[in-house]
Design a protein around this motif. Structure first.
Motif, PDB file in Angstrom:
ATOM      1  N   PRO A  16       0.846  -1.197   0.000  1.00 31.99           N
ATOM      2  CA  PRO A  16       0.000   0.000   0.000  1.00 31.99           C
ATOM      3  C   PRO A  16       0.882   1.248   0.000  1.00 31.99           C
ATOM      4  CG  PRO A  16      -0.722  -1.559   1.674  1.00 31.99           C
ATOM      5  CD  PRO A  16       0.601  -2.056   1.154  1.00 31.99           C
ATOM      6  N   GLY A  17       0.492   2.238  -0.771  1.00 28.70           N
ATOM      7  CA  GLY A  17       1.278   3.469  -0.829  1.00 28.70           C
ATOM      8  C   GLY A  17       2.515   3.347  -1.687  1.00 28.70           C
ATOM      9  N   MET A  18       2.569   2.352  -2.542  1.00 33.04           N
ATOM     10  CA  MET A  18       3.717   2.145  -3.406  1.00 33.04           C
ATOM     11  C   MET A  18       4.036   3.409  -4.203  1.00 33.04           C
ATOM     12  SD  MET A  18       4.131  -0.395  -6.573  1.00 33.04           S
ATOM     13  CE  MET A  18       5.589  -1.375  -6.618  1.00 33.04           C
ATOM     14  N   PHE A  19       5.310   3.591  -4.477  1.00 34.34           N
ATOM     15  CA  PHE A  19       5.801   4.786  -5.151  1.00 34.34           C
ATOM     16  C   PHE A  19       5.316   4.923  -6.597  1.00 34.34           C
ATOM     17  CE2 PHE A  19       8.779   1.304  -5.332  1.00 34.34           C
ATOM     18  CZ  PHE A  19       8.987   1.160  -6.682  1.00 34.34           C
ATOM     19  N   GLY A 133      15.525  -4.666 -14.342  1.00 36.42           N
ATOM     20  CA  GLY A 133      16.931  -4.886 -14.655  1.00 36.42           C
ATOM     21  C   GLY A 133      17.661  -5.435 -13.439  1.00 36.42           C
ATOM     22  N   ALA A 134      18.923  -5.758 -13.637  1.00 41.45           N
ATOM     23  CA  ALA A 134      19.753  -6.298 -12.553  1.00 41.45           C
ATOM     24  C   ALA A 134      19.726  -5.374 -11.339  1.00 41.45           C
ATOM     25  CB  ALA A 134      21.179  -6.486 -13.036  1.00 41.45           C
ATOM     26  N   GLY A 135      19.331  -5.898 -10.179  1.00 32.98           N
ATOM     27  CA  GLY A 135      19.304  -5.151  -8.922  1.00 32.98           C
ATOM     28  C   GLY A 135      18.128  -4.206  -8.753  1.00 32.98           C
ATOM     29  N   GLN A 136      17.352  -3.950  -9.795  1.00 28.92           N
ATOM     30  CA  GLN A 136      16.250  -2.984  -9.723  1.00 28.92           C
ATOM     31  C   GLN A 136      15.149  -3.430  -8.769  1.00 28.92           C
ATOM     32  OE1 GLN A 136      14.361  -2.194 -13.500  1.00 28.92           O
ATOM     33  NE2 GLN A 136      12.975  -0.666 -12.632  1.00 28.92           N
ATOM     34  N   LEU A 137      14.723  -4.683  -8.865  1.00 28.58           N
ATOM     35  CA  LEU A 137      13.658  -5.173  -7.986  1.00 28.58           C
ATOM     36  C   LEU A 137      14.099  -5.132  -6.531  1.00 28.58           C
ATOM     37  CD1 LEU A 137      10.887  -6.390  -7.470  1.00 28.58           C
ATOM     38  CD2 LEU A 137      11.841  -8.634  -8.039  1.00 28.58           C
ATOM     39  N   GLU A 138      15.317  -5.540  -6.265  1.00 23.11           N
ATOM     40  CA  GLU A 138      15.828  -5.523  -4.890  1.00 23.11           C
ATOM     41  C   GLU A 138      15.808  -4.103  -4.322  1.00 23.11           C
ATOM     42  OE1 GLU A 138      17.559  -9.026  -7.056  1.00 23.11           O
ATOM     43  OE2 GLU A 138      17.214  -6.928  -7.531  1.00 23.11           O
ATOM     44  N   MET A 141      12.240  -3.113  -3.495  1.00 21.24           N
ATOM     45  CA  MET A 141      11.757  -3.790  -2.285  1.00 21.24           C
ATOM     46  C   MET A 141      12.264  -3.084  -1.024  1.00 21.24           C
ATOM     47  SD  MET A 141      11.761  -7.777  -3.387  1.00 21.24           S
ATOM     48  CE  MET A 141      10.749  -8.318  -2.004  1.00 21.24           C
ATOM     49  N   ARG A 142      13.429  -2.509  -1.086  1.00 19.11           N
ATOM     50  CA  ARG A 142      13.973  -1.785   0.073  1.00 19.11           C
ATOM     51  C   ARG A 142      13.273  -0.446   0.281  1.00 19.11           C
ATOM     52  NH1 ARG A 142      18.748  -3.932  -2.065  1.00 19.11           N
ATOM     53  NH2 ARG A 142      19.214  -2.011  -3.184  1.00 19.11           N
ATOM     54  N   HIS A 144       9.896   0.299   0.154  1.00 15.97           N
ATOM     55  CA  HIS A 144       8.447   0.141   0.351  1.00 15.97           C
ATOM     56  C   HIS A 144       7.708  -0.045  -0.967  1.00 15.97           C
ATOM     57  CE1 HIS A 144       4.983   0.250   3.007  1.00 15.97           C
ATOM     58  NE2 HIS A 144       4.347   0.942   2.087  1.00 15.97           N
ATOM     59  N   GLY A 145       8.218  -0.922  -1.807  1.00 14.07           N
ATOM     60  CA  GLY A 145       7.536  -1.162  -3.064  1.00 14.07           C
ATOM     61  C   GLY A 145       6.798  -2.481  -3.115  1.00 14.07           C
ATOM     62  N   TRP A 146       7.487  -3.552  -2.704  1.00 16.04           N
ATOM     63  CA  TRP A 146       6.948  -4.887  -2.929  1.00 16.04           C
ATOM     64  C   TRP A 146       7.092  -5.783  -1.708  1.00 16.04           C
ATOM     65  CZ3 TRP A 146       4.456  -5.162  -7.406  1.00 16.04           C
ATOM     66  CH2 TRP A 146       4.860  -4.346  -8.455  1.00 16.04           C
ATOM     67  N   TYR A 147       6.203  -6.775  -1.649  1.00 14.13           N
ATOM     68  CA  TYR A 147       6.284  -7.844  -0.661  1.00 14.13           C
ATOM     69  C   TYR A 147       6.297  -9.159  -1.439  1.00 14.13           C
ATOM     70  CZ  TYR A 147       4.858 -11.182   2.923  1.00 14.13           C
ATOM     71  OH  TYR A 147       4.787 -12.269   3.766  1.00 14.13           O
ATOM     72  N   ALA A 148       7.230 -10.037  -1.118  1.00 15.67           N
ATOM     73  CA  ALA A 148       7.335 -11.338  -1.787  1.00 15.67           C
ATOM     74  C   ALA A 148       6.619 -12.399  -0.960  1.00 15.67           C
ATOM     75  CB  ALA A 148       8.797 -11.712  -1.978  1.00 15.67           C
ATOM     76  N   ALA A 149       5.448 -12.812  -1.438  1.00 15.11           N
ATOM     77  CA  ALA A 149       4.656 -13.860  -0.775  1.00 15.11           C
ATOM     78  C   ALA A 149       5.071 -15.221  -1.325  1.00 15.11           C
ATOM     79  CB  ALA A 149       3.170 -13.626  -1.030  1.00 15.11           C
ATOM     80  N   ALA A 150       4.701 -16.240  -0.617  1.00 16.48           N
ATOM     81  CA  ALA A 150       4.907 -17.607  -1.123  1.00 16.48           C
ATOM     82  C   ALA A 150       4.038 -17.793  -2.366  1.00 16.48           C
ATOM     83  CB  ALA A 150       4.526 -18.626  -0.040  1.00 16.48           C
ATOM     84  N   GLY A 151       4.325 -18.810  -3.136  1.00 14.57           N
ATOM     85  CA  GLY A 151       3.525 -19.118  -4.314  1.00 14.57           C
ATOM     86  C   GLY A 151       2.286 -19.902  -3.922  1.00 14.57           C
ATOM     87  N   HIS A 152       1.162 -19.231  -3.822  1.00 16.70           N
ATOM     88  CA  HIS A 152      -0.092 -19.857  -3.398  1.00 16.70           C
ATOM     89  C   HIS A 152      -0.904 -20.247  -4.635  1.00 16.70           C
ATOM     90  CE1 HIS A 152       0.556 -18.755   0.800  1.00 16.70           C
ATOM     91  NE2 HIS A 152       0.955 -17.577   0.357  1.00 16.70           N
TER      92      HIS A 152
END
Length: 186
Positions: A16-19, A133-138, A141-142, A144-152
């Motif tokens: 919530p509140g993602m950039f 790109g390389a390192g962009q997702l990481e 995530m630092r 306040h962009g994303w949360y990695a849930a298990a694969g449901h």
């Protein structure tokens, strides 16, 4: 990063509140994530005005026995390119295993198999993808962009698109109503 730290086979949820407002309440199946970057397929937003039979007609494939399902907005990259997320009971030459969640195919073979009734038992079609790109997702995530849930699997194949964001949070044991829209600092 080690192989265990990569997110392939998990579901990535927008905080919530993602950039980036384009990804508000976004739900992505992470299909590829390694030192070179990441690729995810959005499964939380229906593509307006396009259904499965429309895609088949455009490609001159007889819809046969296939259901005329909604198509997902897979992401902002290559919005005209189609992807099928599906159960692992079907596989073609170009199918990628997205362990432990599902498989990913992007060939005409999977479309024909679905139309002929010999395709995967469970499947979702999406147009476009989300790419990092390389390192962009990481980095995202630092901040306040994303949360990695298990694969449901039940969220992927048994939950309506509009409910997948909340359902994934609940499957993680988190009430999305109590999530903060900001990241704190210690």
């Amino acid at each position: 990063m080690t192989a265990e730290q990569y997110l392939s086979g998990r579901i990535l949820l927008a905080m919530p509140g993602m950039f980036d407002p384009r990804f508000e309440r976004s739900v992505n199946v992470m299909c590829v994530h390694d030192e070179n970057g990441a690729l995810g397929i959005g499964i939380g937003q229906v593509r307006d005005g396009v259904r499965f039979h429309d895609v088949l007609e455009e490609l001159d494939v007889d819809p046969g026995v296939s259901p005329n399902r909604e198509i997902m907005n897979g992401g902002p990259v290559e919005p005209g390119r189609g992807f099928i997320l599906h159960s692992t009971d079907w596989g073609g030459a170009d199918t990628i295993a997205v362990q432990p969640l599902c498989a990913l195919s992007a060939s005409m073979d999977v479309l024909r198999a679905i139309a002929e009734g010999r395709g995967p038992e469970h499947w979702i079609m999406a147009l476009g993808y989300a790419g990092w790109g390389a390192g962009q997702l990481e980095a995202e995530m630092r901040h306040h962009g994303w949360y990695a849930a298990a694969g449901h699997r039940e969220v992927l194949f048994e939950t309506p698109p509009e409910a997948r964001w909340s359902a994934t949070w609940r499957a993680e044991g988190i009430d999305p109503a109590v999530l903060s829209t900001e990241t704190g600092r210690a």
